[in-house]
Design a protein around this motif. Structure first.
Motif, PDB file in Angstrom:
ATOM      1  N   PHE A 167      47.316  28.322  53.939  1.00 13.69           N
ATOM      2  CA  PHE A 167      46.204  29.163  53.542  1.00 13.69           C
ATOM      3  C   PHE A 167      45.165  28.509  54.318  1.00 13.69           C
ATOM      4  N   SER A 168      44.070  29.452  54.817  1.00  8.15           N
ATOM      5  CA  SER A 168      43.042  29.015  55.368  1.00  8.15           C
ATOM      6  C   SER A 168      42.107  28.950  54.271  1.00  8.15           C
ATOM      7  N   MET A 169      40.757  28.358  54.669  1.00  8.62           N
ATOM      8  CA  MET A 169      39.787  28.309  53.363  1.00  8.62           C
ATOM      9  C   MET A 169      39.311  29.950  53.104  1.00  8.62           C
ATOM     10  N   GLU A 170      39.196  30.795  54.354  1.00  8.83           N
ATOM     11  CA  GLU A 170      38.954  32.089  53.999  1.00  8.83           C
ATOM     12  C   GLU A 170      39.909  32.765  52.923  1.00  8.83           C
ATOM     13  N   GLN A 171      41.084  32.302  53.337  1.00  6.69           N
ATOM     14  CA  GLN A 171      42.232  32.725  52.332  1.00  6.69           C
ATOM     15  C   GLN A 171      42.202  32.322  51.008  1.00  6.69           C
ATOM     16  N   MET A 172      41.857  31.153  50.923  1.00 10.35           N
ATOM     17  CA  MET A 172      41.834  30.556  49.469  1.00 10.35           C
ATOM     18  C   MET A 172      40.567  31.350  48.614  1.00 10.35           C
ATOM     19  N   ILE A 173      39.611  31.507  49.175  1.00 18.76           N
ATOM     20  CA  ILE A 173      38.439  32.443  48.836  1.00 18.76           C
ATOM     21  C   ILE A 173      38.644  33.861  48.394  1.00 18.76           C
ATOM     22  N   TYR A 174      39.585  34.413  49.124  1.00 24.22           N
ATOM     23  CA  TYR A 174      40.200  35.766  48.905  1.00 24.22           C
ATOM     24  C   TYR A 174      41.141  35.810  47.744  1.00 24.22           C
ATOM     25  N   HIS A 175      42.144  34.824  47.713  1.00 21.30           N
ATOM     26  CA  HIS A 175      43.076  34.675  46.621  1.00 21.30           C
ATOM     27  C   HIS A 175      42.425  34.187  45.409  1.00 21.30           C
ATOM     28  N   THR A 176      41.301  33.383  45.418  1.00 22.34           N
ATOM     29  CA  THR A 176      40.547  33.240  44.078  1.00 22.34           C
ATOM     30  C   THR A 176      39.643  34.392  43.618  1.00 22.34           C
ATOM     31  N   CYS A 177      39.245  35.182  44.426  1.00 20.82           N
ATOM     32  CA  CYS A 177      38.732  36.412  43.890  1.00 20.82           C
ATOM     33  C   CYS A 177      39.713  37.482  43.645  1.00 20.82           C
ATOM     34  N   PHE A 178      40.846  37.435  44.098  1.00 23.65           N
ATOM     35  CA  PHE A 178      42.088  38.319  43.699  1.00 23.65           C
ATOM     36  C   PHE A 178      42.310  37.940  42.202  1.00 23.65           C
ATOM     37  N   MET A 179      42.535  36.642  41.935  1.00 23.76           N
ATOM     38  CA  MET A 179      42.792  36.087  40.814  1.00 23.76           C
ATOM     39  C   MET A 179      41.874  36.570  39.643  1.00 23.76           C
ATOM     40  N   LEU A 180      40.305  36.498  40.069  1.00 27.38           N
ATOM     41  CA  LEU A 180      39.341  37.036  39.237  1.00 27.38           C
ATOM     42  C   LEU A 180      39.132  38.382  38.937  1.00 27.38           C
ATOM     43  N   THR A 181      39.925  39.158  39.877  1.00 27.18           N
ATOM     44  CA  THR A 181      39.689  40.735  39.888  1.00 27.18           C
ATOM     45  C   THR A 181      40.819  40.989  38.770  1.00 27.18           C
ATOM     46  N   ALA A 182      41.951  40.263  39.079  1.00 28.64           N
ATOM     47  CA  ALA A 182      43.268  40.805  38.121  1.00 28.64           C
ATOM     48  C   ALA A 182      42.703  40.390  36.700  1.00 28.64           C
ATOM     49  N   MET A 183      42.011  39.126  36.589  1.00 30.78           N
ATOM     50  CA  MET A 183      41.761  38.798  35.392  1.00 30.78           C
ATOM     51  C   MET A 183      40.690  39.757  34.512  1.00 30.78           C
ATOM     52  N   MET A 184      39.798  40.529  35.369  1.00 31.43           N
ATOM     53  CA  MET A 184      38.807  41.552  34.693  1.00 31.43           C
ATOM     54  C   MET A 184      39.769  42.647  34.656  1.00 31.43           C
ATOM     55  N   GLY A 185      40.742  43.078  35.186  1.00 36.61           N
ATOM     56  CA  GLY A 185      41.758  44.014  34.773  1.00 36.61           C
ATOM     57  C   GLY A 185      42.555  43.971  33.676  1.00 36.61           C
ATOM     58  N   GLY A 186      42.977  42.771  33.400  1.00 37.74           N
ATOM     59  CA  GLY A 186      43.641  42.201  32.464  1.00 37.74           C
ATOM     60  C   GLY A 186      42.828  42.212  31.103  1.00 37.74           C
ATOM     61  N   ILE A 187      41.304  41.862  31.292  1.00 40.52           N
ATOM     62  CA  ILE A 187      40.610  42.212  30.104  1.00 40.52           C
ATOM     63  C   ILE A 187      40.328  43.556  29.684  1.00 40.52           C
TER      64      ILE A 187
END
Length: 118
Positions: free
Chosen positions: A87-107
């Motif tokens: 993963f590049s740094m840009e991809q790491m940021i995207y995937h961190t945001c993906f996890m946060l978005t999935a957390m919001m969906g779970g909540i």
């Protein structure tokens, strides 16, 4: 969480098919669809987290986060094992945001599901 992962990949496959057909049969360029593809990715992760949280009925942030993490690990393994790239740094940021978005969906999935059954 399995249902959430299935939903994420189903939306991703459907979106990929639609975008590939658009790119093939129209004069659109991939760069013009970049933001739309990113938005579809976030919507699919939110939907997957929402389904995971709704099915789990408690700890939606954890279920959504784990759903996003499993998605990121699958993508990482595909990219690393299939293409020999990390993963590049840009991809790491995207995937961190993906996890946060999935957390919001779970909540949201847990909270909307609990209101329906109460």
């Amino acid at each position: 969480m399995l249902y959430g992962i299935i939903v994420i990949f189903a939306i991703a496959i459907a979106g990929s098919l639609i975008f590939s057909l658009l790119l093939r049969f129209t004069s659109l360029q991939e760069s013009s669809l970049q933001y739309i593809i990113t938005a579809v990715s976030f919507v699919s992760l939110f939907a997957g987290g929402f389904i995971s949280g709704g099915k789990g009925k408690q700890k939606g942030w954890l279920l959504g986060g784990l759903t996003g993490l499993i998605y990121s690990v699958i993508i990482f393994l595909f990219q690393y094992l299939g293409h020999d790239n990390l993963f590049s740094m840009e991809q790491m940021i995207y995937h961190t945001c993906f996890m946060l978005t999935a957390m919001m969906g779970g909540i949201l999935g847990v909270n909307l599901n609990s209101k329906r059954t109460a």
